[in-house]
Write a protein that holds these residues in place. Structure first.
Motif, PDB file in Angstrom:
ATOM      1  N   UNK A   8      11.100   8.967  -6.952  1.00 26.52           N
ATOM      2  CA  UNK A   8      10.673   9.075  -5.554  1.00 26.52           C
ATOM      3  C   UNK A   8       9.208   9.508  -5.468  1.00 26.52           C
ATOM      4  N   UNK A   9       8.823  10.458  -6.285  1.00 21.89           N
ATOM      5  CA  UNK A   9       7.442  10.939  -6.280  1.00 21.89           C
ATOM      6  C   UNK A   9       6.485   9.836  -6.725  1.00 21.89           C
ATOM      7  N   UNK A  10       6.893   9.060  -7.709  1.00 17.48           N
ATOM      8  CA  UNK A  10       6.053   7.957  -8.189  1.00 17.48           C
ATOM      9  C   UNK A  10       5.869   6.904  -7.104  1.00 17.48           C
ATOM     10  N   UNK A  11       6.959   6.535  -6.442  1.00 13.41           N
ATOM     11  CA  UNK A  11       6.882   5.541  -5.366  1.00 13.41           C
ATOM     12  C   UNK A  11       6.017   6.066  -4.221  1.00 13.41           C
ATOM     13  N   UNK A  12       6.200   7.321  -3.860  1.00 14.47           N
ATOM     14  CA  UNK A  12       5.393   7.923  -2.790  1.00 14.47           C
ATOM     15  C   UNK A  12       3.916   7.934  -3.151  1.00 14.47           C
ATOM     16  N   UNK A  13       3.605   8.304  -4.379  1.00 12.86           N
ATOM     17  CA  UNK A  13       2.213   8.323  -4.831  1.00 12.86           C
ATOM     18  C   UNK A  13       1.618   6.926  -4.838  1.00 12.86           C
ATOM     19  N   UNK A  14       2.395   5.946  -5.282  1.00 14.39           N
ATOM     20  CA  UNK A  14       1.922   4.567  -5.293  1.00 14.39           C
ATOM     21  C   UNK A  14       1.647   4.067  -3.874  1.00 14.39           C
ATOM     22  N   UNK A  15       2.573   4.332  -2.958  1.00 12.33           N
ATOM     23  CA  UNK A  15       2.370   3.911  -1.559  1.00 12.33           C
ATOM     24  C   UNK A  15       1.158   4.604  -0.942  1.00 12.33           C
ATOM     25  N   UNK A  16       0.991   5.884  -1.228  1.00  4.93           N
ATOM     26  CA  UNK A  16      -0.164   6.617  -0.706  1.00  4.93           C
ATOM     27  C   UNK A  16      -1.466   6.059  -1.265  1.00  4.93           C
ATOM     28  N   UNK A  17      -1.479   5.753  -2.561  1.00  2.00           N
ATOM     29  CA  UNK A  17      -2.684   5.193  -3.187  1.00  2.00           C
ATOM     30  C   UNK A  17      -3.010   3.819  -2.605  1.00  2.00           C
ATOM     31  N   UNK A  18      -1.988   2.987  -2.429  1.00  2.00           N
ATOM     32  CA  UNK A  18      -2.226   1.662  -1.853  1.00  2.00           C
ATOM     33  C   UNK A  18      -2.700   1.761  -0.414  1.00  2.00           C
ATOM     34  N   UNK A  19      -2.140   2.676   0.352  1.00  3.06           N
ATOM     35  CA  UNK A  19      -2.578   2.862   1.739  1.00  3.06           C
ATOM     36  C   UNK A  19      -4.027   3.340   1.777  1.00  3.06           C
ATOM     37  N   UNK A  20      -4.383   4.248   0.886  1.00 10.02           N
ATOM     38  CA  UNK A  20      -5.774   4.707   0.827  1.00 10.02           C
ATOM     39  C   UNK A  20      -6.706   3.571   0.420  1.00 10.02           C
ATOM     40  N   UNK A  21      -6.223   2.686  -0.448  1.00 10.43           N
ATOM     41  CA  UNK A  21      -7.035   1.582  -0.935  1.00 10.43           C
ATOM     42  C   UNK A  21      -7.233   0.518   0.124  1.00 10.43           C
ATOM     43  N   UNK A  22      -6.145   0.059   0.773  1.00 12.40           N
ATOM     44  CA  UNK A  22      -6.289  -1.076   1.677  1.00 12.40           C
ATOM     45  C   UNK A  22      -5.920  -0.794   3.126  1.00 12.40           C
ATOM     46  N   UNK A  23      -5.461   0.412   3.454  1.00 10.91           N
ATOM     47  CA  UNK A  23      -5.178   0.781   4.840  1.00 10.91           C
ATOM     48  C   UNK A  23      -4.003   0.018   5.436  1.00 10.91           C
ATOM     49  N   UNK A  24      -3.935   0.042   6.749  1.00 12.43           N
ATOM     50  CA  UNK A  24      -2.816  -0.585   7.464  1.00 12.43           C
ATOM     51  C   UNK A  24      -2.783  -2.089   7.241  1.00 12.43           C
ATOM     52  N   UNK A  25      -3.954  -2.697   7.145  1.00  7.77           N
ATOM     53  CA  UNK A  25      -4.009  -4.149   7.045  1.00  7.77           C
ATOM     54  C   UNK A  25      -3.376  -4.657   5.749  1.00  7.77           C
ATOM     55  N   UNK A  26      -3.519  -3.915   4.680  1.00  3.75           N
ATOM     56  CA  UNK A  26      -2.902  -4.304   3.416  1.00  3.75           C
ATOM     57  C   UNK A  26      -1.387  -4.388   3.527  1.00  3.75           C
ATOM     58  N   UNK A  27      -0.806  -3.465   4.282  1.00  2.00           N
ATOM     59  CA  UNK A  27       0.639  -3.486   4.460  1.00  2.00           C
ATOM     60  C   UNK A  27       1.069  -4.676   5.320  1.00  2.00           C
ATOM     61  N   UNK A  28       0.227  -5.081   6.270  1.00  5.69           N
ATOM     62  CA  UNK A  28       0.532  -6.275   7.063  1.00  5.69           C
ATOM     63  C   UNK A  28       0.527  -7.503   6.148  1.00  5.69           C
ATOM     64  N   UNK A  29      -0.432  -7.566   5.230  1.00  3.87           N
ATOM     65  CA  UNK A  29      -0.485  -8.684   4.284  1.00  3.87           C
ATOM     66  C   UNK A  29       0.756  -8.668   3.385  1.00  3.87           C
ATOM     67  N   UNK A  30       1.157  -7.500   2.915  1.00  4.85           N
ATOM     68  CA  UNK A  30       2.357  -7.390   2.081  1.00  4.85           C
ATOM     69  C   UNK A  30       3.583  -7.867   2.865  1.00  4.85           C
ATOM     70  N   UNK A  31       3.695  -7.442   4.120  1.00 11.12           N
ATOM     71  CA  UNK A  31       4.822  -7.875   4.958  1.00 11.12           C
ATOM     72  C   UNK A  31       4.801  -9.383   5.146  1.00 11.12           C
ATOM     73  N   UNK A  32       3.614  -9.968   5.366  1.00  8.17           N
ATOM     74  CA  UNK A  32       3.485 -11.414   5.544  1.00  8.17           C
ATOM     75  C   UNK A  32       3.934 -12.164   4.283  1.00  8.17           C
ATOM     76  N   UNK A  33       3.482 -11.697   3.124  1.00 11.77           N
ATOM     77  CA  UNK A  33       3.866 -12.339   1.869  1.00 11.77           C
ATOM     78  C   UNK A  33       5.384 -12.231   1.662  1.00 11.77           C
ATOM     79  N   UNK A  34       5.959 -11.073   1.958  1.00 10.15           N
ATOM     80  CA  UNK A  34       7.417 -10.916   1.847  1.00 10.15           C
ATOM     81  C   UNK A  34       8.133 -11.869   2.801  1.00 10.15           C
ATOM     82  N   UNK A  35       7.618 -12.000   4.025  1.00  6.70           N
ATOM     83  CA  UNK A  35       8.246 -12.898   4.994  1.00  6.70           C
ATOM     84  C   UNK A  35       8.096 -14.356   4.587  1.00  6.70           C
TER      85      UNK A  35
END
Length: 161
Positions: A8-35
């Motif tokens: 859980x800590x690893x996943x949380x750290x990874x998500x936090x690092x990715x959010x710091x790297x690409x912000x909200x827009x990166x997660x929209x791109x991830x959601x789009x690719x998943x969809x």
């Protein structure tokens, strides 16, 4: 239990690092690719269920998705070029800071397109669809279209402020 907490800590750290790297827009791109993947899978399943699956149609679906990715890349490059032009041209100043505009609009439009297609596929698979679900997706897509039309109206239309 320690392994679960470490995971859980690893996943949380990874998500936090990715959010710091690409912000909200990166997660929209991830959601789009998943969809895109979900749309392809549900579309293939719906075609199989209807007895209409063909490798040509499957390839066409993949090419459609490749075209979407290229459109997003073009929008991202356009945002980058506009940003560099605005910072490099003397005497050109905007009353706001321009970072990105086209790419988020294009990604959200494609995301909503994939969402609408998934909803259609769900219906083709025989699952009931809440009546408001498709209407909501259409309304959101209309709102994105309106935002795009405000900056680039079609021929014969006046730009609205």
């Amino acid at each position: 239990m320690d392994k679960v907490n470490a995971f859980k800590a690893t996943i949380s750290a990874l998500c936090a690092a990715l959010t710091a790297l690409w912000g909200w827009f990166g997660w929209v791109v991830v959601a789009w690719v998943c969809f895109m993947g979900i749309d392809y899978a549900t579309g293939s399943a719906a075609a199989l269920r209807a007895g209409k699956w063909s490798s040509k149609a499957a390839r066409d679906g993949i090419w459609h998705k490749v075209g979407s990715v290229v459109a997003v890349i073009v929008a991202a490059v356009l945002d980058m070029v506009i940003g560099h032009l605005l910072t490099s041209l003397p005497g050109v100043e905007l009353p706001f800071t321009y970072s990105v505009f086209f790419c988020p609009l294009v990604v959200i439009w494609y995301f909503l397109t994939e969402t609408g297609s998934i909803v259609e596929n769900i219906g083709a698979l025989g699952a009931p669809i809440p009546p408001w679900m498709a209407k909501t997706v259409d309304t959101l897509q209309d709102a994105v279209d309106e935002a795009g039309e405000k900056i680039a109206p079609e021929d014969g239309e006046k730009k609205t402020e």
